[in-house]
Design an enzyme around this catalytic site. Sequence first.
Site, mmCIF file in Angstrom:
data_model
loop_
_atom_site.group_PDB
_atom_site.id
_atom_site.type_symbol
_atom_site.label_atom_id
_atom_site.label_comp_id
_atom_site.label_asym_id
_atom_site.label_seq_id
_atom_site.Cartn_x
_atom_site.Cartn_y
_atom_site.Cartn_z
ATOM 1 N N LYS A 170 0.529 -1.277 0.032
ATOM 2 C CA LYS A 170 0.325 -0.127 0.450
ATOM 3 C C LYS A 170 1.092 0.893 -0.132
ATOM 4 C CE LYS A 170 -4.184 -1.449 2.650
ATOM 5 N NZ LYS A 170 -4.813 -1.686 2.143
ATOM 6 N N ARG A 172 -10.304 -11.260 1.584
ATOM 7 C CA ARG A 172 -10.924 -12.810 1.489
ATOM 8 C C ARG A 172 -10.725 -13.615 1.231
ATOM 9 N NH1 ARG A 172 -11.731 -8.989 -3.952
ATOM 10 N NH2 ARG A 172 -11.201 -7.507 -2.599
#
Length: 491
Positions: free
Chosen positions: A262, A337
């Site tokens: 990120k 996920r």
Amino acid sequence: MNIHVLRDSGESKDAVLLMFRAEGAAWSEEDRLVAGIAGPDAQIPFSGKAGRTRLCFGSAGRCLLVGLGKADDLDLDGFRAAVGVAVRAAAGQEISCLAVDSAHLDRLELGEDLTLECVVAARLAGYRFVAFKSDPGDEDCPSSLLIRSDDADMEAKVARALAVADGVVLARDLVNTPANVATPEYLAGVARDLAAEFGFGVQVFGPEEIVGMGMGSFASVFRGSDTPARFIVLDSAPGSEDKPLVFVGKGVTFDTGGISLKPPAKMHEMKGDMAGAAAVLGFFKALGQAGGSVRRVVGLLPCTENVPGSRATKPGDVVTAMNGKTIEILNTDAEGRLILADALAYSARFEPQILVDLATLTGACLVALGTKVAAVFATTAELDLRIREGGSRVGERFWPMPLWKEYGVPLKGEVADLKNIATREGGAIYAAMFLKNFVPEGVDWAHLDIAGPAWTDENASIFRPGGTGFGVRTLWELVEAYDGREGEMAL
Ligand code: BES
Ligand code: MN
Ligand code: ZN
């Protein structure tokens, strides 16, 4: 803030009495009596505007008038905000003891048991996170709140309300605790402590066991980290054969993005990427403290860091989840996920009555709904409604999002069964659709993307900057509803 119930108003003589006033509302005779402000003509110059307070003196002692804003717009959220204003104003005035009259609150006609809502809001408004301060300074809330009520059950009801508030407080604390302390093992410690205190069943699995159970998707996220992962299973009724309500919480204790790193801005907020797991732990705390529920509840918490390293998963790697499906990991920052996939698949052994997961899953959800509202993706209208209704009652708002099968197409893999990302557009929906592949057949499931409201920069109402504890109260409402006790409590 100590909060307790008094049966005799004489005992709260030295306390400052809270009186909530809507804009332009006439004083009822009952309220005049409570406040000790006699005579129908007595003038009390107070606008009742939201955010305003005024200290006044009646024959019954001091009163803190608190504005509720326009009566027509008034709802529970406005009331909670007014409680926040009252707590802060009282601290600013160095008032150490507040009192509130239950009958006065009932007259506001904002739903049954407004007193309990006041209790929760007051506790949350007074929340501070000072665990890492060498000098915590003064509290910025009064030291006590007295509840005046002649309801013989009020003490028990307040105890339940405080249990819920303490659950939210635990979730806030866990989110606010930095990632070098709140590791997966730390969360496991919290789960073990709750189990020991309240008699829950607890199991904690380490990295080798997670791999051994075939959770290759979960394992792909922890491969890069030297901080050991944990898979935590909490059970409110261990040994029971009942089909439980199963709650799954994303427990990424820090999300750097992994190899798909990120950008640095605001990356520190990713210590809060375990807010889903924190909400489930907070819920279990509330449940234990309130003495349990009729229904069996199981919590499943996959917990790990997501960091780069020489052993970390690389974009393009293919892994196999517990249910046999293969996944091509095209972006290691779509890690939530991946850990939830195996936790959802694991839930099959419990034959869940309902399966609900909470996760700070996508930035796309923030783009769609902003920072205050969470998304709900549900496979049945009933579950969707129960979550949205229960949530709104307690100030946690959810908006429905679709699970149409067309959304599944872009997730189909070239190399493996599935890709872990599709397009940027619709990102929150693709994340939900990805998860759907791992929900056991025939189970009613809801996915709650809480990326927005789990965290706040706001220092107002019942919020302090940092974790909000979002989700704890919705889970509580949901269990109450399945316990068949809805309507019995406003909480
Ligand atoms: N934990 C983040 C989502 C997030 C973002 C939560 C901002 C709270 C605030 C999640 O793991 C993530 O990185 N999601 C990616 C997915 C993308 C790579 C498909 C995102 O939303 O950018
Ligand atoms: Mn991520
Ligand atoms: Zn994440």
